[in-house]
Design a protein around this motif. Sequence first.
Motif, mmCIF file in Angstrom:
data_model
loop_
_atom_site.group_PDB
_atom_site.id
_atom_site.type_symbol
_atom_site.label_atom_id
_atom_site.label_comp_id
_atom_site.label_asym_id
_atom_site.label_seq_id
_atom_site.Cartn_x
_atom_site.Cartn_y
_atom_site.Cartn_z
ATOM 1 N N TRP A 74 0.808 -1.221 0.000
ATOM 2 C CA TRP A 74 0.000 0.000 0.000
ATOM 3 C C TRP A 74 0.840 1.269 0.000
ATOM 4 N N ASN A 115 8.174 5.938 10.164
ATOM 5 C CA ASN A 115 7.302 4.866 9.646
ATOM 6 C C ASN A 115 5.922 5.061 10.249
ATOM 7 N N GLY A 116 4.966 4.276 9.783
ATOM 8 C CA GLY A 116 3.581 4.490 10.209
ATOM 9 C C GLY A 116 3.384 4.248 11.703
ATOM 10 N N SER A 117 3.918 3.144 12.200
ATOM 11 C CA SER A 117 3.744 2.847 13.627
ATOM 12 C C SER A 117 4.312 3.969 14.480
ATOM 13 N N LYS A 124 3.409 5.696 4.391
ATOM 14 C CA LYS A 124 3.212 4.911 3.172
ATOM 15 C C LYS A 124 3.346 5.752 1.896
ATOM 16 N N ILE A 175 -2.640 6.593 7.416
ATOM 17 C CA ILE A 175 -1.402 5.996 6.910
ATOM 18 C C ILE A 175 -1.664 5.160 5.659
ATOM 19 N N TYR A 230 -6.454 -1.349 12.978
ATOM 20 C CA TYR A 230 -5.014 -1.663 12.924
ATOM 21 C C TYR A 230 -4.253 -0.344 12.841
ATOM 22 N N HIS A 231 -3.259 -0.192 13.719
ATOM 23 C CA HIS A 231 -2.490 1.056 13.698
ATOM 24 C C HIS A 231 -0.985 0.815 13.732
ATOM 25 N N ASP A 238 -5.902 8.053 11.574
ATOM 26 C CA ASP A 238 -4.769 7.308 11.030
ATOM 27 C C ASP A 238 -5.004 7.142 9.534
HETATM 28 N N1 PMP Z 1 -1.700 2.385 10.429
HETATM 29 C C1 PMP Z 1 -2.310 1.820 9.387
HETATM 30 C C2 PMP Z 1 -3.744 2.168 9.098
HETATM 31 C C3 PMP Z 1 -1.633 0.916 8.577
HETATM 32 O O1 PMP Z 1 -2.260 0.320 7.558
HETATM 33 C C4 PMP Z 1 -0.272 0.637 8.863
HETATM 34 C C5 PMP Z 1 0.569 -0.323 8.023
HETATM 35 N N2 PMP Z 1 -0.076 -1.266 7.311
HETATM 36 C C6 PMP Z 1 0.320 1.254 9.960
HETATM 37 C C7 PMP Z 1 -0.416 2.129 10.726
HETATM 38 C C8 PMP Z 1 1.753 0.973 10.346
HETATM 39 O O2 PMP Z 1 2.638 1.501 9.422
HETATM 40 P P1 PMP Z 1 4.117 0.885 9.319
HETATM 41 O O3 PMP Z 1 3.971 -0.477 8.728
HETATM 42 O O4 PMP Z 1 4.861 1.830 8.433
HETATM 43 O O5 PMP Z 1 4.669 0.857 10.709
#
Ligand code: PMP
Length: 454
Positions: A61, A119-121, A288, A261, A153-154, A259
Amino acid sequence: MTNSNDRDRLAARDLAHLWHPCTQMKDHERELPLIPIRSGSGVWLEGHDGARYLDAISSWWVNLFGHANPRINAAVAAQLGKLEHVIFAGFTHEPAVDVAEALVRLAPAGLERCFFADNGSAAVEVAVKMSFHYWRNRGRAGKQRFITLANSYHGETLGALAVGNVALYKDIYAPLLMDVITAPSPDCFDREAGESWEEHSKRQFAPMRALLERHAHETAAVIVEPLVQCAAGMRMHHPAYLTLLREACTDLGVHLIADEIAVGFGRTGTLFACEQAGIRPDFMCLSKGLTGGYLPLSAVLTTNDVYEAFYDEYAKLNAFLHSHSYTGNPLACAAARATLGIFESQPVIARNRELAAHMARATASLADHPHVAEVRQTGMILAIEVVKDRGSRTPYDFRERRGLVAYRHALSRGVLLRPIGNVLYFMPPYVITPDEIDLLADVARTAIEAMTCA
Ligand code: PMP
């Protein structure tokens, strides 16, 4: 050395030392060979054996404008000649300033501060910590809890995992995680027969409202994935839910963390999903697609009100002390600047609407398949829910691994689909053509046959 030898040798070297994400490594010993990729161009990936795969899931994604996009390539290459990295405390650089300005210009009005992570997390960790810390700095130290949605999911670092709700990722680590309050999801797959998406999502707001009323005094923020809960299997809801949530959070003095992301940057038919609900969250997490899928970078956008709660004399120790070594990396920012430049100079969203309409037409006939419970779509995300029994919507047992059958089948036809459980979905780069969408739809059709025939 033949190409397939080259492929097999690289896969063997990988398996000797590497450990891949989201993977039971034993699967790769025999049944499911690793696929070494040597190059990418547009929507296509090319393996070491010369096989080509249409990247229907944008490499988890992230990819928006194709692999090896000439404009983003040139931007990263130019930046490489100038500055690869510099500490982001006490120092700054033009790519970071440009990206922050562009994000503030493009995001819902009122989000005027940009905090980078990588990164997203990490972005979710930042938003969670900032919200908690904001209330403390404002003299409301009792507001420490977070409300999340079922099936959300985050991310998978401990804070991000705690505010998420996908059992597969979370349950095992439960003893390590903070306790959160979980509201039912507005997910429209669960709507009653005859009920519209809007009616269902609005009805699902009642328990969220009740939780907010009961817990507002001890709650820092509600966190949601606007419009699509991607990791839960592309479960979708109506924007009306988000509008109600924004109103309630404002009334009751609770932050709203969006979120975006996965859904940001045009995936849902608008640049940001929040736009469809006409709302401005207190925190918007982005990653992302931010760099076009090139380099790790994330950003948390927030308001001046939040910023000001941390702005103080040093000795009061009210500053936000969260740092990552690669914060605001110039190469990643150069990729992000080029990516945002594409949005600002080309009619990306309008073209996506046409592509999304084509995806809908190309997959319409799948809705009648005896093992398809639903084909659902929000913008450039389209999901096909494959079930054992369509009438009762009974899912297949996860141990049968039917999604894996679809994955392998699609690979054999030159398409990278990576079902979530038994949900097949398309989330392609925006440079996909209508003909390539037709190929995806046809591969999905035969993949569903392969996964449901036994
Ligand atoms: N939030 C959402 C909505 C996601 O879809 C994702 C990753 N799939 C994340 C957070 C985490 O991002 P990352 O994989 O870069 O840590």
